[in-house]
Enzyme design. Structure first.
Site, PDB file in Angstrom:
ATOM      1  N   SER A   1       0.814  -1.226   0.000  1.00  0.00           N
ATOM      2  CA  SER A   1       0.000   0.000   0.000  1.00  0.00           C
ATOM      3  C   SER A   1       0.845   1.273   0.000  1.00  0.00           C
ATOM      4  O   SER A   1       0.415   2.303   0.524  1.00  0.00           O
ATOM      5  CB  SER A   1      -0.957   0.012   1.203  1.00  0.00           C
ATOM      6  OG  SER A   1      -1.750  -1.154   1.218  1.00  0.00           O
ATOM      7  N   ARG A   2       2.054   1.182  -0.542  1.00  0.00           N
ATOM      8  CA  ARG A   2       2.972   2.320  -0.596  1.00  0.00           C
ATOM      9  C   ARG A   2       3.353   2.847   0.788  1.00  0.00           C
ATOM     10  O   ARG A   2       3.833   3.966   0.934  1.00  0.00           O
ATOM     11  CB  ARG A   2       2.411   3.468  -1.444  1.00  0.00           C
ATOM     12  CG  ARG A   2       2.321   3.116  -2.920  1.00  0.00           C
ATOM     13  CD  ARG A   2       2.061   4.326  -3.790  1.00  0.00           C
ATOM     14  NE  ARG A   2       2.956   5.444  -3.526  1.00  0.00           N
ATOM     15  CZ  ARG A   2       4.206   5.542  -3.977  1.00  0.00           C
ATOM     16  NH1 ARG A   2       4.724   4.562  -4.691  1.00  0.00           N
ATOM     17  NH2 ARG A   2       4.932   6.611  -3.709  1.00  0.00           N
ATOM     18  N   LEU A   3       3.158   2.038   1.818  1.00  0.00           N
ATOM     19  CA  LEU A   3       3.559   2.423   3.176  1.00  0.00           C
ATOM     20  C   LEU A   3       4.977   1.911   3.418  1.00  0.00           C
ATOM     21  O   LEU A   3       5.232   1.126   4.327  1.00  0.00           O
ATOM     22  CB  LEU A   3       2.568   1.869   4.206  1.00  0.00           C
ATOM     23  CG  LEU A   3       1.124   2.348   4.039  1.00  0.00           C
ATOM     24  CD1 LEU A   3       0.220   1.699   5.075  1.00  0.00           C
ATOM     25  CD2 LEU A   3       1.043   3.871   4.127  1.00  0.00           C
TER      26      LEU A   3
END
Length: 197
Positions: free
Chosen positions: A175-177
């Site tokens: 999640s692009r985290l």
């Protein structure tokens, strides 16, 4: 995957990541080297790191090459290692300095003889009329050194060390985290912090 880098300095975690990359990447030692002219015009290329320790990251080149000329005119550089199989990246920024003559001699002596001849044959970054011209130069130097047990290091072939002032570790996460940690040199110590992705 890892959740934290607990080290107080960046070289130990770099060595761990590099060792892991060497198990899964065909050329883990490849890094992008970014340099700039005295006027700040940037350029980049892939080179191979040949030494890493607390003093910095070492690579070797013809000192008449574009990268060497830029480093001599503007000794600030950036490196980027990207290991796709591990979804990791390490960025390094800092000034460049010459590696010692002894380091350059030792590394040059460790290279295959054909690569040593190639270092003599190439006027790196200079215009070349044809492939045949390059091959003829290589054949000429092979003949010149044929009776020598050891090919000497060319006088215009040396090492550069990028002395890290900032080292950033990036680990891809869902999640692009992504996880990011940066080490910033502060005198004789390092300051570490986590960054937002």
């Amino acid at each position: 995957m890892i959740d934290e880098i607990d080290d107080a300095e960046p070289i130990a975690p770099f060595r761990r990541w590099f060792a892991e990359a060497a198990q899964s990447e065909p050329l883990a030692e490849a890094m992008t080297l970014a340099t700039a002219t005295r006027d700040g015009v940037p350029s980049s290329r892939a080179v191979l790191v040949k030494g890493v320790d607390e003093r910095g990251f070492v690579f070797y080149t013809n000192t008449d090459s574009r990268k060497a000329e830029e480093l001599l005119a503007n000794p600030q550089a950036a490196l980027c290692f990207h290991w796709k199989s591990l979804a990791r990246q390490v960025r390094v920024e800092g000034p460049a300095e010459h590696a010692s003559e002894a380091e350059a001699d030792a590394y040059f002596a460790s290279r295959p003889r054909e690569s040593q001849i190639g270092a003599w044959a190439s006027d790196q970054s200079r215009p070349l009329g044809s492939r045949g011209e390059l091959e003829a130069r290589a054949a000429g130097f092979a003949g010149k050194f044929a009776d020598m047990a050891r090919v000497p290091r060319p006088p215009n072939w040396a090492g550069f060390r990028i002395v890290p002032q900032r080292v950033e570790f990036w680990q891809e996460r869902p999640s692009r985290l992504h996880d990011r940690w940066v080490f910033i040199r502060d005198g004789g110590t390092w300051r570490k912090q986590r960054l937002s992705p």
